[in-house]
Enzyme design. Structure first.
Site, PDB file in Angstrom:
ATOM      1  CE  LYS A 186      44.161  34.287  45.967  1.00  0.00           C
ATOM      2  NZ  LYS A 186      43.010  35.115  46.369  1.00  0.00           N
TER       3      LYS A 186
ATOM      4  CG  ASP B  18      42.723  37.857  44.187  1.00  0.00           C
ATOM      5  OD1 ASP B  18      42.383  38.407  43.115  1.00  0.00           O
ATOM      6  OD2 ASP B  18      42.177  36.839  44.637  1.00  0.00           O
ATOM      7  CG  PHE B  19      43.550  44.546  45.034  1.00  0.00           C
ATOM      8  CD1 PHE B  19      42.955  43.981  46.159  1.00  0.00           C
ATOM      9  CD2 PHE B  19      44.696  45.299  45.205  1.00  0.00           C
ATOM     10  CE1 PHE B  19      43.497  44.179  47.433  1.00  0.00           C
ATOM     11  CE2 PHE B  19      45.245  45.498  46.467  1.00  0.00           C
ATOM     12  CZ  PHE B  19      44.646  44.940  47.580  1.00  0.00           C
ATOM     13  CE  LYS B  20      39.549  37.000  41.292  1.00  0.00           C
ATOM     14  NZ  LYS B  20      39.817  36.908  42.735  1.00  0.00           N
TER      15      LYS B  20
ATOM     16  CG  ASP C 296      38.410  51.413  36.477  1.00  0.00           C
ATOM     17  OD1 ASP C 296      38.036  52.127  35.513  1.00  0.00           O
ATOM     18  OD2 ASP C 296      37.940  51.513  37.621  1.00  0.00           O
ATOM     19  CB  ILE C 297      39.716  53.346  32.046  1.00  0.00           C
ATOM     20  CG1 ILE C 297      39.995  54.274  33.243  1.00  0.00           C
ATOM     21  CG2 ILE C 297      38.222  53.290  31.714  1.00  0.00           C
ATOM     22  CD1 ILE C 297      39.765  55.754  32.931  1.00  0.00           C
TER      23      ILE C 297
ATOM     24  CB  SER D 256      38.223  27.842  40.612  1.00  0.00           C
ATOM     25  OG  SER D 256      37.898  28.746  41.656  1.00  0.00           O
TER      26      SER D 256
ATOM     27  N   PRO E  75      43.844  28.552  41.719  1.00  0.00           N
ATOM     28  CG  PRO E  75      42.243  30.263  41.593  1.00  0.00           C
ATOM     29  CD  PRO E  75      43.321  29.572  40.793  1.00  0.00           C
TER      30      PRO E  75
ATOM     31  CD  GLN F 169      37.150  27.489  44.875  1.00  0.00           C
ATOM     32  OE1 GLN F 169      36.783  27.490  43.707  1.00  0.00           O
ATOM     33  NE2 GLN F 169      37.943  28.437  45.372  1.00  0.00           N
TER      34      GLN F 169
HETATM   35  P1  BMP Z   1      39.793  28.818  48.923  1.00  0.00           P
HETATM   36  O1  BMP Z   1      40.981  27.843  48.840  1.00  0.00           O
HETATM   37  O2  BMP Z   1      39.405  29.137  50.310  1.00  0.00           O
HETATM   38  O3  BMP Z   1      38.652  28.373  48.055  1.00  0.00           O
HETATM   39  O4  BMP Z   1      40.294  30.225  48.347  1.00  0.00           O
HETATM   40  C1  BMP Z   1      40.608  30.435  47.007  1.00  0.00           C
HETATM   41  C2  BMP Z   1      41.041  31.851  46.790  1.00  0.00           C
HETATM   42  O5  BMP Z   1      41.300  32.050  45.409  1.00  0.00           O
HETATM   43  C3  BMP Z   1      40.021  32.903  47.182  1.00  0.00           C
HETATM   44  O6  BMP Z   1      40.715  34.075  47.583  1.00  0.00           O
HETATM   45  C4  BMP Z   1      39.296  33.204  45.878  1.00  0.00           C
HETATM   46  O7  BMP Z   1      38.779  34.522  45.853  1.00  0.00           O
HETATM   47  C5  BMP Z   1      40.426  33.055  44.876  1.00  0.00           C
HETATM   48  N1  BMP Z   1      40.009  32.653  43.522  1.00  0.00           N
HETATM   49  C6  BMP Z   1      39.297  31.490  43.317  1.00  0.00           C
HETATM   50  O8  BMP Z   1      38.959  30.756  44.238  1.00  0.00           O
HETATM   51  N2  BMP Z   1      38.963  31.154  42.026  1.00  0.00           N
HETATM   52  C7  BMP Z   1      39.291  31.920  40.953  1.00  0.00           C
HETATM   53  O9  BMP Z   1      38.975  31.550  39.841  1.00  0.00           O
HETATM   54  C8  BMP Z   1      40.030  33.084  41.179  1.00  0.00           C
HETATM   55  C9  BMP Z   1      40.383  33.440  42.464  1.00  0.00           C
HETATM   56  O10 BMP Z   1      41.087  34.525  42.676  1.00  0.00           O
END
Ligand code: BMP
EC number: 4.1.1.23
Length: 211
Positions: A31, A58-60, A63-64, A115, A168, A173
């Site tokens: 990703k 992962d550009f989330k 937009d329109i 998350s 994620p 986390q």
């Molecule tokens: P990490 O394991 O270092 O926490 O990274 C998680 C990745 O998933 C990051 O790129 C974060 O932007 C993305 N992410 C997230 O942690 N929680 C979400 O709800 C959505 C995400 O895209």
């Protein structure tokens, strides 16, 4: 049980390629989001795609519809095989992402619930459920759901049928891979792998959970 998706949130091209090459055998997809593309340029996508590992953008996208189409068309032209979109702009905006993805033989995932702790301010109960209904209606390929709240993954799974869940939150986390892996189609892990002294060894920690 699940795919392992490396979230490659480094900002330098050389580190990104070094980590991706080292982990190529031990991850199922990579990703890539704003940190790497803004740091290294969009061309990093082609370099990574050339390693033969599927790439998720992962550009989330939020937009329109017309702008979403323009963004997603660039994403797939750059070498990505999937894109992540936000649902809050509404069904027509999500449809634009789904149509672009499917036109290019790719996939579109929609963020259903995030998350981190603060996500609960706006992703309160009922909203992720409505997003799951939108995912089914728009023909999107799956959702993003939080590894930090496995009970929520179970609840949302019931609403999306055969569609996929990418999750994620494992590792840095606090999400537990043993609990999350059986619930999802892809576990997204960033810092716990790319931040390790030996990223390949860190990725192999998740080998018991991979299908
Ligand atoms: P990490 O394991 O270092 O926490 O990274 C998680 C990745 O998933 C990051 O790129 C974060 O932007 C993305 N992410 C997230 O942690 N929680 C979400 O709800 C959505 C995400 O895209």
């Amino acid at each position: 049980m699940t795919d392992l998706v490396l979230s490659l949130d480094v900002t330098e091209r050389a580190s990104a390629l070094r980590i991706a090459r080292a982990c190529a055998e031990d991850v199922d997809a990579i990703k890539v989001g704003y940190p790497l593309v803004l740091g290294a340029g969009l061309g990093i996508a082609r370099d990574l795609a050339d390693l033969g590992i599927p790439l998720i953008a992962d550009f989330k996208v939020a937009d329109i519809p017309n702008t979403n189409t323009l963004i997603c068309d660039q994403v797939f032209a750059a070498g990505f095989s999937a894109v992540i979109a936000q649902a809050f702009p509404g069904p027509d905006s999500v449809v634009a992402c789904v149509e672009s993805a499917h036109t290019h033989g790719g996939e579109c995932y929609v963020v259903a619930e995030m998350s981190h702790p603060g996500a609960l301010t706006f992703f309160s109960e009922g909203v992720p459920e409505a997003i799951c209904r939108l995912v089914v209606e728009t023909g999107a390929d799956g959702i993003i759901a939080p590894a930090t709240r496995p009970a929520r993954i179970r609840a949302l799974r019931d609403l999306i049928g055969e569609r996929k869940i990418l999750s994620p939150g494992v590792g840095a986390q606090g999400g537990d891979p043993a609990e999350v892996a059986p619930l999802v189609d892809g576990m997204i892990v960033g810092r716990a792998i790319y931040g390790a002294a030996d990223p390949a060894a860190a990725a192999r920690v998740y080998a018991p959970y991979r299908r």
